[in-house]
Every structure is written in structure tokens, then in C-alpha cells.
Design a protein around this motif. Structure first.
Motif, PDB file in Angstrom:
ATOM      1  N   ALA A 135       0.818  -1.220   0.000  1.00 43.66           N
ATOM      2  CA  ALA A 135       0.000   0.000   0.000  1.00 43.66           C
ATOM      3  C   ALA A 135       0.849   1.267   0.000  1.00 43.66           C
ATOM      4  CB  ALA A 135      -0.924   0.005   1.212  1.00 43.66           C
ATOM      5  N   ALA A 186     -11.405   2.241   3.544  1.00 40.93           N
ATOM      6  CA  ALA A 186      -9.986   2.435   3.315  1.00 40.93           C
ATOM      7  C   ALA A 186      -9.524   3.772   3.862  1.00 40.93           C
ATOM      8  CB  ALA A 186      -9.684   2.355   1.822  1.00 40.93           C
ATOM      9  N   ASP A 231      -5.843  -0.247   5.582  1.00 42.87           N
ATOM     10  CA  ASP A 231      -5.720  -0.375   4.129  1.00 42.87           C
ATOM     11  C   ASP A 231      -4.349  -0.900   3.727  1.00 42.87           C
ATOM     12  OD1 ASP A 231      -7.272  -0.149   1.785  1.00 42.87           O
ATOM     13  OD2 ASP A 231      -6.059   1.543   1.113  1.00 42.87           O
ATOM     14  N   ARG A 232      -3.522  -1.232   4.694  1.00 44.93           N
ATOM     15  CA  ARG A 232      -2.227  -1.836   4.396  1.00 44.93           C
ATOM     16  C   ARG A 232      -2.415  -3.246   3.866  1.00 44.93           C
ATOM     17  NH1 ARG A 232       2.246  -0.959   8.931  1.00 44.93           N
ATOM     18  NH2 ARG A 232       3.425  -1.849   7.220  1.00 44.93           N
ATOM     19  N   THR A 233      -1.412  -3.731   3.142  1.00 47.47           N
ATOM     20  CA  THR A 233      -1.434  -5.116   2.692  1.00 47.47           C
ATOM     21  C   THR A 233      -0.885  -6.015   3.795  1.00 47.47           C
ATOM     22  OG1 THR A 233       0.777  -4.946   1.710  1.00 47.47           O
ATOM     23  CG2 THR A 233      -1.108  -4.434   0.290  1.00 47.47           C
ATOM     24  N   SER A 241       2.341   2.825   2.491  1.00 49.30           N
ATOM     25  CA  SER A 241       1.948   3.713   3.582  1.00 49.30           C
ATOM     26  C   SER A 241       3.115   4.063   4.494  1.00 49.30           C
ATOM     27  CB  SER A 241       0.838   3.049   4.418  1.00 49.30           C
ATOM     28  OG  SER A 241       1.289   1.808   4.944  1.00 49.30           O
ATOM     29  N   THR A 246      -7.693   6.496   2.771  1.00 49.51           N
ATOM     30  CA  THR A 246      -7.160   7.042   1.530  1.00 49.51           C
ATOM     31  C   THR A 246      -6.470   8.378   1.732  1.00 49.51           C
ATOM     32  OG1 THR A 246      -9.308   8.062   1.061  1.00 49.51           O
ATOM     33  CG2 THR A 246      -8.919   5.880   0.153  1.00 49.51           C
ATOM     34  N   THR A 292       0.500  -5.695  -5.001  1.00 50.49           N
ATOM     35  CA  THR A 292      -0.924  -5.520  -4.698  1.00 50.49           C
ATOM     36  C   THR A 292      -1.835  -6.375  -5.569  1.00 50.49           C
ATOM     37  OG1 THR A 292      -0.941  -3.554  -6.128  1.00 50.49           O
ATOM     38  CG2 THR A 292      -0.649  -3.195  -3.758  1.00 50.49           C
ATOM     39  N   ARG A 294      -5.525  -6.735   1.347  1.00 53.53           N
ATOM     40  CA  ARG A 294      -5.644  -5.644   2.312  1.00 53.53           C
ATOM     41  C   ARG A 294      -6.148  -6.184   3.653  1.00 53.53           C
ATOM     42  NH1 ARG A 294      -3.660  -0.813  -0.316  1.00 53.53           N
ATOM     43  NH2 ARG A 294      -3.791  -1.343  -2.525  1.00 53.53           N
TER      44      ARG A 294
END
Length: 449
Positions: free
Chosen positions: A50, A307, A114-116, A52, A309, A69, A91
Motif C-alpha cells: 500500500a 480504506a 488499508d495496508r497489505t 503507507s 485514503t 498488490t 488488504r
């Protein structure tokens, strides 16, 4: 001039001679082919999800960024062994939703949903721990399939415990995770209680908080001298609660407030007036979304929200829970001093939570003792990098322990000091798996070469 560049960036950078490319494998075979000697992709390889991270740990000035992703399948939920097997691009909120449909949840209560999953295992993903829950998302990893830097597949499980411990929080330096198996559990409801206090009152009870089995999360407003506490306890007699209130809370804190504060910069140009308004809005929001909305929940309800965002500037440092009574007062003084000296202050409340001791990862910041995290957050970019450097100086002075993906402007000497022999052991593991430094970028090389 070099010092100026460091102060502006907040990270060590080397200008590459070629631009990096981004490779997005559609399946595992494509991923394997990219690491073959005959492939057109050049090292260093940096896995990314993601994106982040607050630091440059998953970027590179040359070579190849491997965007994982698209590898986002949930492959198996094992109701007998209480495990789930996924690809790295899933996610966390999507995984939590699927587990909830089976009456299951992740063991820890973690943020940045929302991170993987791959990014949360390989990088520092933390959250308030209730009872005996671990503080690290990575602690749930019990088996992994890894593409090593040489391009060979490797399976790691409890029989290779030292390697499994090194793989958690390895920041992509040991290879590319392409399948992960996590422990899960049946849904466990909790009750949530909320308190408001001054920073001095918070400091006075910090020793009790450090020893409490409750999950502790808080929002600290140094310029209002106010702390909003969220205390969670497992409660089998409590109803799980609905997801809508938690989604409204999540939406208000992670989306609405940042948008409003960014807009106020243009609408209210006078800083003093704008910040008073920002603090008032923050106080009202905390009072409404916590005290009026959320009293019951579970990991399954709070981790299935929308999410995140909104792009925010943030830096996270962890401090020994036993010393936090002193640290929190010093942090308020630090914020006031920086505002007076530079005119900069964060417009978002500082978020924090208590983390249990967690030695599951070799580079765990909670390896030896319980910690309390402080995450400074701001929507403003002007002045942020200088603040992040000053915050790092504050953290290092007070024994702060970093996460390499979330702690801005960490010095090499401090990293060696706080991780000690563990960072040396990790270096040995890394050199054995990656003698040619195919997974190493300039940022990480400061600490691990």
C-alpha cells in the motif's frame, strides 16, 4: 550543503544514475521470472504494497520496485487449525471482513487497515493490545513462502524459528513474501470505555496503564492540555456491537478531520485563529465519536471499515511504558517549545497506544518490555520535515525505539544502540540470504550494511 539536504528530506538519499522501474506481477510465476538471471529487471528489488510507510524503506533510487498488490487472493481459511493463508497483496480490512463472515478475527487490534498483509508482516504494523494479545501484526505469522534474493523459493515455519523471527519485520531485506499463513481466532467481544483528562492526570496514571490488561489507545492534544482515552477489555458477556458506529468513528478520524484541517489552511490564514478552531473541532469530534457511538466491539468489527485514503505526514516512536509518566510531560513541553521557536505545530492530535512485550520478531521494538507508542500526525507539509527531525532528537534523548518504516530521521548510532546484538544477528542472516545486496536500498543500507 549535505547537511541541508538531510534536514530537508529527513532521510538519507543517494541520487541514482538510472530511474527505478515498477514491476507488478500478475501471478507467482511472473514474480519468479523477474528474479531469474536472464530477466530484464535490475536490482535492487524493493517489495511494495500500500506504500503507507513514512520512510523510504520500500522505495529505491534505481533498480526495481515490486508492486505486490495484484497478488491478493485469500487462499484458505482453516477452521480446524484457526489459520488463514493469503497472498501478500490482500488488504487487512478485506481479510478482516472475510474472517468475520466465518466468525473469526485477527489476534491483534491494529491500525492502518488499508495496508497489505505482506507489508504489515514485513514492516512495523502495531496497535493497542488487549490482555495477552501481541502488539505486532507480524506476531501472527506462523508460516511463509519466500522468494529469496537469489530467486530460489524457501518455506519458513516454526521448525526454522530463528529465521521466522528474522522474517517478521524484515522490511523486505530477506526476499519477497509470496504466501503467508497467519493465526486467527474466534471473535472475542470487548467493551470500550472512554475518559478525558489533562496531560498531568494522564501522567499520574501512566504506571497503572502500563500494567493494565486493558487495551489502551489515546489521542493527545498538547496545546489544549487534554488526553482522550479509549480503554478496551475483553468481555464475553458483552455484545459484539455493530460495525456502523466504528465505521463512522474511523471515517471521522481518518478522513473528515484531515480534509477539514487542510481546507482551513486556505479559509483561515491567521495561524492562531486557525489552530484554536482546529483544536476545538478535534475536541468535539473525540467527544462525539467515542463517548456517544462506540461502547462495544471486537477486532472483526473495528477492522472492516473503509480504506484510509487520506495521505498524512506521520512519524511513530515507541517509549518504555515504565518511563512514560516523564516522557508524556516532556512531549507536551517539546511541542510547545517547537511551536514557539519555529511556528510549526501538528494540526492533528498525537495518537498513542500501549503495546505488550512482544519478542516474536528479531527487530521488535517491544522485544524486552512493554512500550507506549506516540505517533505525531500532520496534514501540513511545510515545516513537517524539520519537525520530524526534532521529534527524532526528542525520541532518542528519551530512549525511544523506532520502527524502520514509521520513524522519521532515525540516526545510525541510535539504531545500533537500541537494537544492540539483535541488529548484528539480523545483519548476519541478511548477508547469508543476500550476499550481493539485491534487496538493499540506500535508506536501509544506513542501518544494515
Amino acid at each position: 550543503m549535505g547537511a541541508d539536504i538531510l534536514r530537508q528530506s529527513g532521510a538519507f538519499r543517494v541520487r541514482g544514475t538510472a530511474r527505478p522501474c515498477t514491476f507488478q506481477p500478475q501471478d507467482e510465476r511472473e514474480l519468479f521470472r523477474a528474479f531469474a538471471p536472464s530477466a530484464n529487471f535490475l536490482p535492487p528489488f524493493r517489495p511494495a504494497g500500500a506504500r503507507s510507510a513514512a520512510t523510504d524503506c520500500n522505495s529505491t533510487t534505481a533498480g526495481t520496485v515490486v508492486d505486490l498488490t495484484t497478488l491478493n487472493a485469500i487462499r484458505d481459511i482453516n477452521l480446524n487449525e484457526f489459520t488463514v493463508t493469503v497472498q501478500p497483496g490482500v488488504r487487512i480490512r478485506e481479510l478482516a471482513t472475510e474472517l468475520a463472515s466465518q466468525g473469526l478475527e485477527l489476534e491483534g487490534c491494529h491500525d492502518l487497515m488499508d495496508r497489505t498483509v505482506g507489508g504489515a508482516v514485513a514492516g512495523g504494523c502495531i496497535g493497542p493490545a488487549i490482555g495477552g494479545d501481541g502488539g505486532l501484526f507480524a506476531a501472527q505469522l506462523c508460516r511463509a513462502k519466500l522468494l529469496t534474493p537469489s530467486g530460489a523459493p524457501l518455506e519458513v515455519d516454526a521448525s526454522k524459528n530463528n529465521l521466522l523471527s528474522a522474517l517478521r519485520l524484515s522490511y523486505g531485506m530477506l526476499g519477497v513474501l509470496y504466501e503467508l499463513t497467519l493465526r486467527v481466532r474466534p471473535v472475542r467481544p470487548f467493551s470500550a470505555n472512554h475518559r478525558r483528562c489533562t496531560i498531568s492526570e494522564f501522567a499520574a496514571i501512566s504506571d497503572k496503564i502500563a500494567r493494565s490488561p486493558a487495551g489502551v489507545r489515546f489521542w493527545l492534544m498538547p496545546f489544549r492540555d487534554r488526553v482522550y482515552l479509549d480503554l478496551r477489555r475483553h468481555d464475553s458477556s458483552s455484545a459484539e456491537g455493530g460495525r456502523l458506529p466504528w465505521r463512522i468513528k474511523d471515517w471521522g478520524e481518518s478522513t473528515v478531520l484531515p480534509h477539514v484541517f487542510k481546507s482551513l489552511k486556505h479559509i483561515v490564514p491567521v495561524k492562531g485563529v486557525r489552530y484554536r478552531l482546529i483544536d476545538e473541532i478535534s475536541s468535539i469530534t473525540q467527544g462525539l465519536v467515542n463517548n456517544r457511538l462506540v461502547e462495544h466491539g471486537s477486532n472483526s468489527t473495528i477492522q472492516t471499515g473503509g480504506a484510509h485514503t487520506q495521505t498524512l505526514n506521520y512519524s511513530t516512536w515507541l517509549f518504555p511504558a515504565a518511563d512514560f509518566a516523564i516522557v508524556v510531560r516532556a512531549y507536551q513541553e517539546f511541542c510547545l517549545r517547537i511551536r514557539n521557536e519555529t511556528g510549526f505545530r501538528c494540526d492533528m492530535p498525537t495518537m498513542g497506544f500501549r503495546l505488550n512485550r512482544d519478542p516474536s520478531a528479531l527487530l521488535s521494538p517491544m522485544f524486552d518490555e512493554a512500550m507506549i507508542a506516540l505517533r505525531a500526525i500532520s496534514t501540513q507539509s511545510a515545516g513537517w520535515e524539520d519537525f520530524a527531525i526534532d521529534f527524532a532528537g526528542f525520541a532518542e534523548h528519551w530512549g525511544g525505539v523506532p520502527l524502520f518504516n514509521q520513524s522519521r530521521s532515525l540516526s545510525q548510532d541510535h539504531a545500533r544502540q537500541v537494537f544492540g546484538e539483535r541488529i548484528e544477528f539480523f545483519r548476519k542472516v541478511r548477508r547469508r540470504l543476500d550476499p550481493e545486496n539485491r534487496m538493499m536500498n540506500p535508506f536501509l543500507s544506513q542501518y544494515f550494511l
